[in-house]
Scaffold this motif. Structure first.
Motif, mmCIF file in Angstrom:
data_model
loop_
_atom_site.group_PDB
_atom_site.id
_atom_site.type_symbol
_atom_site.label_atom_id
_atom_site.label_comp_id
_atom_site.label_asym_id
_atom_site.label_seq_id
_atom_site.Cartn_x
_atom_site.Cartn_y
_atom_site.Cartn_z
ATOM 1 N N ASN A 190 0.803 -1.222 0.000
ATOM 2 C CA ASN A 190 0.000 0.000 0.000
ATOM 3 C C ASN A 190 0.838 1.276 0.000
ATOM 4 O O ASN A 190 0.294 2.380 -0.023
ATOM 5 C CB ASN A 190 -0.932 0.016 1.220
ATOM 6 N N ARG A 191 2.157 1.137 0.041
ATOM 7 C CA ARG A 191 3.016 2.319 0.012
ATOM 8 C C ARG A 191 3.194 2.810 -1.425
ATOM 9 O O ARG A 191 3.158 2.011 -2.369
ATOM 10 C CB ARG A 191 4.379 1.998 0.629
ATOM 11 N N PRO A 192 3.394 4.126 -1.595
ATOM 12 C CA PRO A 192 3.548 4.682 -2.954
ATOM 13 C C PRO A 192 4.699 4.064 -3.734
ATOM 14 O O PRO A 192 4.598 3.849 -4.936
ATOM 15 C CB PRO A 192 3.784 6.178 -2.699
ATOM 16 N N GLU A 193 5.821 3.785 -3.045
ATOM 17 C CA GLU A 193 6.976 3.186 -3.711
ATOM 18 C C GLU A 193 7.370 1.894 -3.010
ATOM 19 O O GLU A 193 7.377 1.817 -1.786
ATOM 20 C CB GLU A 193 8.161 4.156 -3.709
ATOM 21 N N PHE A 194 7.705 0.902 -3.813
ATOM 22 C CA PHE A 194 8.096 -0.385 -3.259
ATOM 23 C C PHE A 194 9.530 -0.334 -2.749
ATOM 24 O O PHE A 194 10.421 0.167 -3.432
ATOM 25 C CB PHE A 194 7.990 -1.462 -4.334
ATOM 26 N N ASP A 195 9.739 -0.879 -1.581
ATOM 27 C CA ASP A 195 11.074 -1.069 -1.037
ATOM 28 C C ASP A 195 11.392 -2.556 -1.168
ATOM 29 O O ASP A 195 11.021 -3.359 -0.318
ATOM 30 C CB ASP A 195 11.125 -0.617 0.419
ATOM 31 N N PHE A 196 12.068 -2.925 -2.270
ATOM 32 C CA PHE A 196 12.306 -4.340 -2.526
ATOM 33 C C PHE A 196 13.180 -4.987 -1.458
ATOM 34 O O PHE A 196 13.036 -6.175 -1.158
ATOM 35 C CB PHE A 196 12.930 -4.529 -3.915
ATOM 36 N N ASP A 197 14.083 -4.217 -0.872
ATOM 37 C CA ASP A 197 14.921 -4.780 0.191
ATOM 38 C C ASP A 197 14.066 -5.141 1.405
ATOM 39 O O ASP A 197 14.226 -6.209 2.004
ATOM 40 C CB ASP A 197 16.007 -3.782 0.592
#
Length: 404
Positions: A213-220
């Protein structure tokens, strides 16, 4: 714990079984439970396709699966091979432009679409150019009504499937009206099947939903969540191996897997997990052992800098006990996962550097200290290095399980 599913055969004019309709069940009672139909569809996909494949349930025959509005809009059918399923659209769903657009898209991708419980309601006429199969509820209509309605649709090229057939007389009458597929208690009642279920941690699924649900994905950060849950990792790899991605990609690490499918598809995968509500129970000893092995192999790979691939070592350790989770041989499981050949070699043939790390972990796990020492000597590891790594891996695993 177990998952339950019922399958009811679909037959041709010769009364040969040519497909199965899959029906969700939540216990030994062969009845549909009082749950949301989208949730039922999601559980069929998660408990079966993401386990070992729907073909295990249908014997390689096509599977007819009901999809309600939300499941269609989330594009859940795209997880499945269009050659192996028929997408059943329930006639009681709300008719919207969005639903029509989804049907057009699925049709373009090669999916077979069926209107379920069809009673010739004219409001569905706009969908008919994209429909391959009409499943007519013969208990709701007289033979005269069916005949008149079919004459109105004579310009369409449908396959007609009669459902809820209960007598030989009705079967013979429907053949004369042009029906070529049949389903009902006259032939067979739904057959119950029971499978060992695969449970993931609710905490991990909720963490994934938060990230989605966050605007940008944090793949880490997302990779970190997957690294704590062997079951979620397995399902992720099965998801990647679905038909939407073309030829399987050899996956080397969790982050590699996540980047490969991209944030939009990952959100779809997370939505599937959340809607299916996988969440009951806590990880058992098999999961704990898998986490210890994963962290230990990663740590040894970090020490042996020549290999330069700790994430691949982590994934090797995490999948090393997946045969115990699924009650299947490791060879069968590896055949359906798109992991790197080095991982498959380590887990099946046990003869590469990853296999050595894993063998060292198993020796320590079983308290075979002399064997562990011999293995460590082969790869020039000091006692302190591998013993500390194993102790740290135990602490890390326990910490991960404590927060689930």
């Amino acid at each position: 714990m177990y998952s339950y599913i019922a399958r009811q055969p679909i037959l041709n004019i010769k009364q040969e079984t040519v497909a199965y309709e899959l029906l969700f069940r939540d216990g030994k009672s062969n009845t549909f439970p009082s749950i949301n139909p989208d949730q039922a569809t999601s559980k069929i996909i998660v408990d079966n396709q993401l386990r070992l494949g729907l073909e295990e349930v249908t014997g390689n025959l096509p599977a007819y699966i009901n999809f309600h509005a939300e499941a269609l809009i989330h594009r859940f059918p795209s997880f499945l091979d269009p050659k192996k399923i028929v997408v059943e659209i329930l006639e009681d769903v709300a008719i919207t432009d969005e639903l029509l657009a989804v049907c057009k898209s699925l049709k373009q991708k090669g999916y077979t679409l069926a209107l379920d419980d069809y009673i010739f309601d004219p409001q569905w006429d706009v969908f008919l150019p994209y429909i391959d199969i009409l499943k007519v509820d013969v208990l709701e209509l007289s033979m005269l009504d069916i005949s008149r309605s079919l004459s109105r649709l004579k310009d369409y090229k449908f396959t007609l499937l009669a459902e809820k057939i209960e007598t030989k007389k009705v079967f013979e009458q429907l053949k004369l009206l042009g029906f070529t597929l049949f389903q009902g208690y006259f032939f067979a009642k739904p057959e119950m099947l029971r499978k060992k279920n695969i449970l993931s941690s609710k905490k991990h699924i909720m963490d994934l939903m938060e990230h989605a649900n966050r605007p940008e994905f944090d793949f880490d950060a997302i990779s970190e969540v997957f690294s704590k849950d062997v079951v979620l990792t397995y399902k992720l790899l099965r998801f990647i191996n679905s038909p939407g991605y073309g030829p399987s990609k050899e996956i080397c690490s969790l982050k590699h897997a996540l980047i490969y499918i991209g944030d939009l598809e990952l959100k779809k995968f997370i939505a599937l997990l959340v809607l299916a509500d996988l969440a009951e129970g806590k990880p058992d000893q098999i999961i704990r052992v898998s986490l210890i092995r994963a962290k230990f192999c990663e740590k040894i790979a970090s020490i042996k800098k020549i290999d330069q691939n700790p994430p691949t070592a982590f994934l090797t350790g995490m999948l090393s006990h997946i045969d115990g989770v699924l009650d299947q041989s490791i060879t069968e499981v590896m055949n359906i996962l798109p992991v790197h050949k080095e991982i498959k070699t380590a887990l099946i043939e046990r003869n590469n550097y990853l296999a050595i790390y894993l063998a060292l972990s198993l020796a320590l796990e079983q308290g075979k200290w002399q064997q562990a020492k011999r293995i460590a000597n082969k790869i020039k590891l000091m006692d302190e290095e591998y013993l500390n790594a194993y102790q740290e891996s135990i602490h890390w695993s326990d910490a991960m399980l404590a927060i689930t």
